[in-house]
Design a protein around this motif. Structure first.
Motif, PDB file in Angstrom:
ATOM      1  N   GLN A  19       0.829  -1.197   0.000  1.00 20.27           N
ATOM      2  CA  GLN A  19       0.000   0.000   0.000  1.00 20.27           C
ATOM      3  C   GLN A  19       0.862   1.245   0.000  1.00 20.27           C
ATOM      4  OE1 GLN A  19      -3.421  -0.185   2.575  1.00 20.27           O
ATOM      5  NE2 GLN A  19      -3.184   1.951   3.180  1.00 20.27           N
ATOM      6  N   THR A  26      -5.037   6.892   0.496  1.00 19.70           N
ATOM      7  CA  THR A  26      -4.479   5.691  -0.116  1.00 19.70           C
ATOM      8  C   THR A  26      -4.536   5.858  -1.620  1.00 19.70           C
ATOM      9  OG1 THR A  26      -5.171   4.317   1.728  1.00 19.70           O
ATOM     10  CG2 THR A  26      -4.684   3.189  -0.334  1.00 19.70           C
ATOM     11  N   GLN A  28      -2.614   3.611  -3.699  1.00 21.41           N
ATOM     12  CA  GLN A  28      -2.376   2.317  -4.332  1.00 21.41           C
ATOM     13  C   GLN A  28      -2.498   1.198  -3.309  1.00 21.41           C
ATOM     14  OE1 GLN A  28       1.381   1.912  -6.382  1.00 21.41           O
ATOM     15  NE2 GLN A  28       1.039  -0.233  -6.836  1.00 21.41           N
ATOM     16  N   ARG A  29      -3.173   0.137  -3.717  1.00 20.59           N
ATOM     17  CA  ARG A  29      -3.209  -1.128  -2.980  1.00 20.59           C
ATOM     18  C   ARG A  29      -3.035  -2.235  -4.004  1.00 20.59           C
ATOM     19  NH1 ARG A  29      -7.850   0.898  -0.153  1.00 20.59           N
ATOM     20  NH2 ARG A  29      -7.247   1.464   1.944  1.00 20.59           N
ATOM     21  N   THR A  30      -2.090  -3.129  -3.739  1.00 20.95           N
ATOM     22  CA  THR A  30      -1.792  -4.219  -4.668  1.00 20.95           C
ATOM     23  C   THR A  30      -1.574  -5.500  -3.874  1.00 20.95           C
ATOM     24  OG1 THR A  30      -0.678  -2.651  -6.136  1.00 20.95           O
ATOM     25  CG2 THR A  30      -0.208  -4.979  -6.482  1.00 20.95           C
ATOM     26  N   HIS A  65       3.424   5.864  -7.546  1.00 23.84           N
ATOM     27  CA  HIS A  65       2.906   4.568  -7.985  1.00 23.84           C
ATOM     28  C   HIS A  65       4.077   3.605  -8.204  1.00 23.84           C
ATOM     29  CE1 HIS A  65       0.211   1.716  -9.887  1.00 23.84           C
ATOM     30  NE2 HIS A  65       1.138   1.530 -10.797  1.00 23.84           N
ATOM     31  N   THR A  67       4.784  -0.263 -10.099  1.00 19.97           N
ATOM     32  CA  THR A  67       4.175  -1.286 -10.943  1.00 19.97           C
ATOM     33  C   THR A  67       3.928  -2.557 -10.131  1.00 19.97           C
ATOM     34  OG1 THR A  67       6.291  -2.186 -11.645  1.00 19.97           O
ATOM     35  CG2 THR A  67       5.354  -0.418 -12.997  1.00 19.97           C
ATOM     36  N   ASP A  68       2.923  -3.309 -10.540  1.00 18.23           N
ATOM     37  CA  ASP A  68       2.610  -4.558  -9.853  1.00 18.23           C
ATOM     38  C   ASP A  68       3.785  -5.527  -9.890  1.00 18.23           C
ATOM     39  OD1 ASP A  68       0.124  -3.527  -9.342  1.00 18.23           O
ATOM     40  OD2 ASP A  68      -0.942  -4.816 -10.741  1.00 18.23           O
TER      41      ASP A  68
END
Length: 72
Positions: A19, A26, A28-30, A65, A67-68
């Protein structure tokens, strides 16, 4: 704030998620890999991962951000 954690409010992201909070929101949450139940083991491994995540951090319209692929 940037990091990995667990909580009951985001079960859709699995046992662990990454996060980013920026300016009290918030952004980003991945989903992330659950590593271990013992906090010191997790700390050791995630400290190494943090360097790679920070290297992958980008800014889009003044919002951070990652990347995943950079999140494990």
């Amino acid at each position: 704030m940037i990091g990995w954690h667990q909580n009951e409010t985001h079960a859709d992201l699995g046992q662990c998620h990454f996060q980013i909070n920026y300016q009290e929101e918030t952004v980003q949450r991945t989903e992330a890999t659950f590593l271990d139940i013992h906090p010191l083991n997790v700390f050791d491994r995630r400290t190494d991962d943090l360097v790679a995540v920070l290297d992958a951090l980008t800014w889009d319209n003044d919002i951070p951000h990652v990347t995943d692929d950079a999140v494990r």
